[in-house]
Each structure stands twice: as C-alpha cells, then as structure tokens.
Design a protein around this motif. Structure first.
Motif, PDB file in Angstrom:
ATOM      1  N   HIS A 121      -8.020  67.858 -11.147  1.00  0.00           N
ATOM      2  CA  HIS A 121      -9.242  67.854 -10.334  1.00  0.00           C
ATOM      3  C   HIS A 121      -9.720  69.276 -10.072  1.00  0.00           C
ATOM      4  N   GLN A 122     -10.975  69.514 -10.377  1.00  0.00           N
ATOM      5  CA  GLN A 122     -11.582  70.826 -10.185  1.00  0.00           C
ATOM      6  C   GLN A 122     -12.423  70.811  -8.905  1.00  0.00           C
ATOM      7  N   VAL A 123     -12.053  71.703  -7.974  1.00  0.00           N
ATOM      8  CA  VAL A 123     -12.812  71.790  -6.714  1.00  0.00           C
ATOM      9  C   VAL A 123     -13.958  72.774  -6.937  1.00  0.00           C
ATOM     10  N   SER A 124     -15.156  72.237  -6.998  1.00  0.00           N
ATOM     11  CA  SER A 124     -16.305  73.084  -7.281  1.00  0.00           C
ATOM     12  C   SER A 124     -17.271  73.092  -6.085  1.00  0.00           C
ATOM     13  N   THR A 125     -18.446  73.603  -6.323  1.00  0.00           N
ATOM     14  CA  THR A 125     -19.362  73.884  -5.226  1.00  0.00           C
ATOM     15  C   THR A 125     -20.794  73.453  -5.552  1.00  0.00           C
ATOM     16  N   ASP A 126     -21.544  73.139  -4.507  1.00  0.00           N
ATOM     17  CA  ASP A 126     -22.959  72.797  -4.728  1.00  0.00           C
ATOM     18  C   ASP A 126     -23.757  74.010  -5.214  1.00  0.00           C
ATOM     19  N   GLU A 127     -23.151  75.208  -5.087  1.00  0.00           N
ATOM     20  CA  GLU A 127     -23.890  76.414  -5.482  1.00  0.00           C
ATOM     21  C   GLU A 127     -24.154  76.456  -6.983  1.00  0.00           C
ATOM     22  N   VAL A 128     -23.459  75.593  -7.761  1.00  0.00           N
ATOM     23  CA  VAL A 128     -23.719  75.587  -9.207  1.00  0.00           C
ATOM     24  C   VAL A 128     -25.136  75.083  -9.506  1.00  0.00           C
ATOM     25  N   TYR A 129     -25.739  74.361  -8.558  1.00  0.00           N
ATOM     26  CA  TYR A 129     -27.098  73.834  -8.785  1.00  0.00           C
ATOM     27  C   TYR A 129     -28.194  74.845  -8.447  1.00  0.00           C
ATOM     28  N   GLY A 130     -27.791  76.034  -7.981  1.00  0.00           N
ATOM     29  CA  GLY A 130     -28.802  77.010  -7.567  1.00  0.00           C
ATOM     30  C   GLY A 130     -29.302  76.682  -6.183  1.00  0.00           C
ATOM     31  N   ASP A 131     -30.583  76.895  -5.913  1.00  0.00           N
ATOM     32  CA  ASP A 131     -31.066  76.578  -4.570  1.00  0.00           C
ATOM     33  C   ASP A 131     -32.350  75.758  -4.619  1.00  0.00           C
ATOM     34  N   LEU A 132     -32.721  75.247  -3.437  1.00  0.00           N
ATOM     35  CA  LEU A 132     -33.919  74.420  -3.293  1.00  0.00           C
ATOM     36  C   LEU A 132     -34.912  75.174  -2.407  1.00  0.00           C
ATOM     37  N   PRO A 133     -36.228  74.914  -2.595  1.00  0.00           N
ATOM     38  CA  PRO A 133     -37.204  75.605  -1.741  1.00  0.00           C
ATOM     39  C   PRO A 133     -37.198  75.047  -0.320  1.00  0.00           C
ATOM     40  N   LEU A 134     -37.525  75.902   0.637  1.00  0.00           N
ATOM     41  CA  LEU A 134     -37.511  75.459   2.038  1.00  0.00           C
ATOM     42  C   LEU A 134     -38.621  74.453   2.326  1.00  0.00           C
ATOM     43  N   ASP A 135     -39.724  74.520   1.551  1.00  0.00           N
ATOM     44  CA  ASP A 135     -40.864  73.642   1.857  1.00  0.00           C
ATOM     45  C   ASP A 135     -40.784  72.303   1.123  1.00  0.00           C
ATOM     46  N   ARG A 136     -39.625  71.964   0.559  1.00  0.00           N
ATOM     47  CA  ARG A 136     -39.470  70.646  -0.096  1.00  0.00           C
ATOM     48  C   ARG A 136     -38.233  69.928   0.459  1.00  0.00           C
ATOM     49  N   PRO A 137     -38.305  69.522   1.759  1.00  0.00           N
ATOM     50  CA  PRO A 137     -37.125  68.869   2.358  1.00  0.00           C
ATOM     51  C   PRO A 137     -36.774  67.539   1.706  1.00  0.00           C
ATOM     52  N   ASP A 138     -37.663  67.059   0.818  1.00  0.00           N
ATOM     53  CA  ASP A 138     -37.398  65.791   0.120  1.00  0.00           C
ATOM     54  C   ASP A 138     -36.446  65.987  -1.062  1.00  0.00           C
ATOM     55  N   LEU A 139     -36.186  67.227  -1.459  1.00  0.00           N
ATOM     56  CA  LEU A 139     -35.343  67.473  -2.641  1.00  0.00           C
ATOM     57  C   LEU A 139     -33.864  67.644  -2.258  1.00  0.00           C
ATOM     58  N   PHE A 140     -32.991  67.086  -3.093  1.00  0.00           N
ATOM     59  CA  PHE A 140     -31.536  67.205  -2.891  1.00  0.00           C
ATOM     60  C   PHE A 140     -30.864  67.436  -4.236  1.00  0.00           C
ATOM     61  N   PHE A 141     -29.644  67.976  -4.199  1.00  0.00           N
ATOM     62  CA  PHE A 141     -28.845  68.097  -5.423  1.00  0.00           C
ATOM     63  C   PHE A 141     -28.209  66.741  -5.732  1.00  0.00           C
ATOM     64  N   HIS A 142     -28.435  66.270  -6.968  1.00  0.00           N
ATOM     65  CA  HIS A 142     -27.741  65.086  -7.465  1.00  0.00           C
ATOM     66  C   HIS A 142     -26.739  65.549  -8.516  1.00  0.00           C
ATOM     67  N   GLU A 143     -25.849  64.662  -8.930  1.00  0.00           N
ATOM     68  CA  GLU A 143     -24.831  65.063  -9.909  1.00  0.00           C
ATOM     69  C   GLU A 143     -25.466  65.488 -11.229  1.00  0.00           C
ATOM     70  N   ASP A 144     -26.666  64.949 -11.539  1.00  0.00           N
ATOM     71  CA  ASP A 144     -27.300  65.324 -12.807  1.00  0.00           C
ATOM     72  C   ASP A 144     -28.368  66.405 -12.640  1.00  0.00           C
ATOM     73  N   THR A 145     -28.439  67.026 -11.463  1.00  0.00           N
ATOM     74  CA  THR A 145     -29.325  68.183 -11.286  1.00  0.00           C
ATOM     75  C   THR A 145     -28.842  69.288 -12.232  1.00  0.00           C
ATOM     76  N   PRO A 146     -29.756  69.913 -12.966  1.00  0.00           N
ATOM     77  CA  PRO A 146     -29.303  70.951 -13.912  1.00  0.00           C
ATOM     78  C   PRO A 146     -28.593  72.102 -13.212  1.00  0.00           C
ATOM     79  N   ILE A 147     -27.596  72.620 -13.894  1.00  0.00           N
ATOM     80  CA  ILE A 147     -26.896  73.805 -13.382  1.00  0.00           C
ATOM     81  C   ILE A 147     -27.829  75.002 -13.513  1.00  0.00           C
ATOM     82  N   HIS A 148     -27.953  75.781 -12.443  1.00  0.00           N
ATOM     83  CA  HIS A 148     -28.962  76.851 -12.422  1.00  0.00           C
ATOM     84  C   HIS A 148     -28.501  77.884 -11.408  1.00  0.00           C
ATOM     85  N   THR A 149     -27.504  78.681 -11.791  1.00  0.00           N
ATOM     86  CA  THR A 149     -26.804  79.483 -10.784  1.00  0.00           C
ATOM     87  C   THR A 149     -27.527  80.780 -10.428  1.00  0.00           C
TER      88      THR A 149
END
Ligand code: NAD
Ligand code: TYD
Length: 341
Positions: A121-149
């Motif tokens: 088991h690899q303990v990883s981080t949500d930071e692999v998805y990069g970040d989300l803009p502050l003005d889009r509270p509707d957006l979340f990281f899903h497992e298939d969100t592209p990696i964008h560090t």
C-alpha cells in the motif's frame, strides 16, 4: 498478519502503528525508519517493548537492508509512509525528495516482487492533483482527476504513484494507493502549519502566514486517515486508488485565528510573510469512492479534532520542545528569515 510499516517514527506512520496494534492485537508490525529530522524514536516508546512490534533503523533506499528484512520477516503487507514530506523543504532542496520518495518506493516494490506479498500500500497525497481555483467551490479531486503537480514534493509523490501502478500492471504486484488531504493531530512535526502555529503562539512568537492566508486545505484528523488505510488493506480492491478527505475545507488564516482563540493569544501575533513559491490555492477531496465501496467516513469533526490536537501539544510539551529547541531552530531561522520574518 506481518506488516512492514515504513516511516513509522513520523507523524502519520506512528499514529497508524498505534491504531493497528490496538485494533488488531494479533498483527505483528515491523517498523522501518531511518530517523531523518522528521523521525522521532521517542514517539514509539509506548509500543517499543511489545512482543509484536519491532523497530529497525533502515533507509528504504538501502536495497540489501530491505531485502534482508524481507528474508527475516516474510511480511504479508507493506504500508509505505516513509517520505520527505514538507513542501517548503522540497522547494529549497528537491533531490532528497526524489531519492526517498521515488527510489525508496521502487526498492520496496522490488522487494515485494522478489519475495512475494499479499498487499503493497502506497500512502500518497491529494497534492498529486495540483490545485483548484478558489472561485470554483463546486470542483473536487476525484480518483481520475489528472495528475498535475506543483512542487518538487508533490511531483516526487506522483512519480511514486505512477511507479506503483506500473508495477501492478507490468508485474501483477497487488497494490493499492490512497491519496489523502492534509492531516492534523498528535505527533505532527512542528514545521507544519497547525503544530507550528500552536508552538509559536504558546511562546508568544510571531505566527507566519504565507501571503494573505487565503489558501484552502481540506483537514482530516489523523486517526480517520489511519482507519481509512486499515479499511483499504482489509477490503480495498487491488489496483485501485482511493481518495481520503474530510470535506472540511478551511482557509489558513481562519485556522491560525482559531488557534489564537483557543490559546487566548492576540491575533496581533499574526504576521503575513512572503508567499510560498508556486503555492497551491485549494485542495478538496471527493471521498465518495471510499465511502461507497468501503463504508469509510471521517469520525472526528474539525472543532473536536483541533481541540484534541491543541490539548495534546499542551500536554506533551517535552516532545515538541525538544524538537523546537534542537537542530530545527536553524531550519526555522533560515527558512523564515528568507521570508522576511
Ligand atoms: P513525516 O515527515 O512526519 O514522517 C516521515 C517519516 O519517514 C519519518 O519518520 C522519517 O524518518 C521517515 N523517513 C524519511 N525518509 C526515509 C527513508 N529514506 N527511509 C526510511 N524512513 C524514512 O511525514 P507524515 O506527515 O507522517 O507523512 C507520512 C506519509 O503520508 C508521507 O508519504 C506523506 O507524503 C503522506 N501524506 C501526508 C499528509 C500530511 O498531511 N502529513 C497528507 C497526505 C499524505
Ligand atoms: P503545510 O502544513 O506545510 O502543508 P501543505 O503545504 O502540504 O498543504 O501548509 C499548510 C498551509 O499553510 C499551506 O497553504 C502553507 C501554509 N503555511 C503558512 O501559511 N505558514 C507556515 O508557516 C506554514 C508551515 C504553512
């Protein structure tokens, strides 16, 4: 089960060891940790003498050393927490992050291939998805969100994730990966936001907030993270990635103000310092998959978790004062001196 836990003298790894030894007293844990600045053997004192616990001081990049432990212990499961974990340090000196986080992971997986394993088991981080803009509270990281560090840290973690998935596809290694949001709780090294602010506030020192402090993180109490990993080990599907997060988004500045309030310290201690380079704006996890498949839900509300955490730092001053007064002081003076504090 015989479980190798790497990085178990650090923040989340130690909490995971306590969690597993309590929940599954028949399991045996072999902790591999080379005790970098972030590893603290005193943290493991409560379990050090238990017959089903063994500590080995070992660098996960040391291939021969890792193979020897596999030969001795025949582990069923490996949970890899060992990492360089601090974004600011990765910005100053990326190389050690590539070494431990990528090469170290590859050594562990080679050992799993060579000796056989029921689960890596690899303990990883949500930071692999990069970040989300502050003005889009509707957006979340899903497992298939592209990696964008963004940072050398997150890039090294993403590289390790890709390598783990490649070992699954190429060699059929039975792996799982979890990507968690920001943790807080007991035994967190005081270089990270929450313990740093608690320690500084208690010493009436300035509270260095990067930029305006509007960056958002999704905070999860460390025990909830440990529980999620335990569930993935027992019931997760091999080859899958699971996002872990608490739907508890908060701005940095609000966290720091809350800590001031609980410790009855004036907000005038807050100092806005130079922003982090490439600073991610917002992290937010969608934990639907782990909830629907494994029934995981965070149990500790932030308002309770932060109280427990502050109380822990009040009750365990010796643990963090030893750190703050040691080598860490040089790091602090250099890092925050550069930021204009
Ligand atoms: P930490 O920095 O507190 O602990 C890391 C531990 O790994 C230390 O005990 C250190 O001595 C050990 N270590 C480092 N390099 C090693 C090496 N080459 N060989 C053996 N041991 C080594 O980190 P943490 O906050 O407990 O994070 C644990 C894991 O969880 C990391 O993989 C991190 O990327 C991930 N993670 C952390 C968070 C968070 O909020 N802290 C969130 C998501 C994921
Ligand atoms: P940190 O705890 O380093 O975690 P991460 O960078 O992995 O999210 O930082 C959390 C947030 O707090 C991040 O936006 C940076 C900010 N921060 C400060 O404002 N001041 C500080 O002294 C530190 C350490 C972090």
């Amino acid at each position: 089960m015989n479980i190798i836990v790497t990085g178990g003298a650090g923040f989340i790894g130690s909490n995971f060891i306590f969690y597993v030894l309590k929940k599954h007293p028949k399991d045996r844990i072999i902790c591999l940790d080379c005790l970098t600045y972030a590893g603290n053997l005193s943290t493991l004192a409560p379990v050090m003498n238990q017959p089903n616990f063994r500590f080995v001081k070992l660098d996960i990049c040391d291939r021969q050393g890792v193979y020897k432990i596999f030969e001795e212990e025949h582990p069923d499961v490996v949970v890899n927490f060992a990492a360089e974990s601090h974004v600011d340090r990765s910005i100053e000196n990326p190389e050690i992050f590539l070494q431990t986080n990528i090469i170290g992971t590859s050594v562990l997986m080679d050992a799993c291939r060579k000796y056989g394993i029921r689960r890596y088991h690899q303990v990883s981080t949500d930071e692999v998805y990069g970040d989300l803009p502050l003005d889009r509270p509707d957006l979340f990281f899903h497992e298939d969100t592209p990696i964008h560090t963004s940072s050398p840290y997150s890039t090294s973690k993403a590289s390790a994730d890709l390598l783990v998935m490649a070992y699954h596809r190429t060699y059929g290694l039975p792996v799982t990966v979890s990507r968690c949001s920001n943790n807080y709780g007991p035994y967190q090294f005081p270089e990270k936001l929450i313990p740093l602010m608690i320690a500084n506030a208690l010493a009436d020192k300035p509270l260095p907030v990067y930029g305006e402090g509007l960056n958002v993180r999704d905070w999860l109490y460390v025990e909830d993270h440990c529980k999620a990993i335990d569930m993935i080990l027992h019931n997760g599907t091999v080859g899958e990635v699971y996002n872990i997060g608490g739907h508890n988004e908060m701005k940095n500045i609000d966290i720091v103000k809350l800590i001031c309030k609980y410790l009855q310290k004036p907000e005038s201690l807050i100092e806005h310092v130079q922003d982090r380079k490439g600073h991610d704006m917002r992290y937010a996890i969608d934990p639907t998959k782990i909830h629907d498949e494994l029934g995981w839900l965070p149990e500790t509300m932030f308002k309770d978790g932060i109280r427990l955490t502050i109380q822990w730092y009040l009750d365990n001053r010796k643990w963090w004062e030893n750190i703050v007064n040691g080598e860490y002081q040089n790091y602090y003076n250099e890092m925050y001196g550069k930021k204009g504090l």
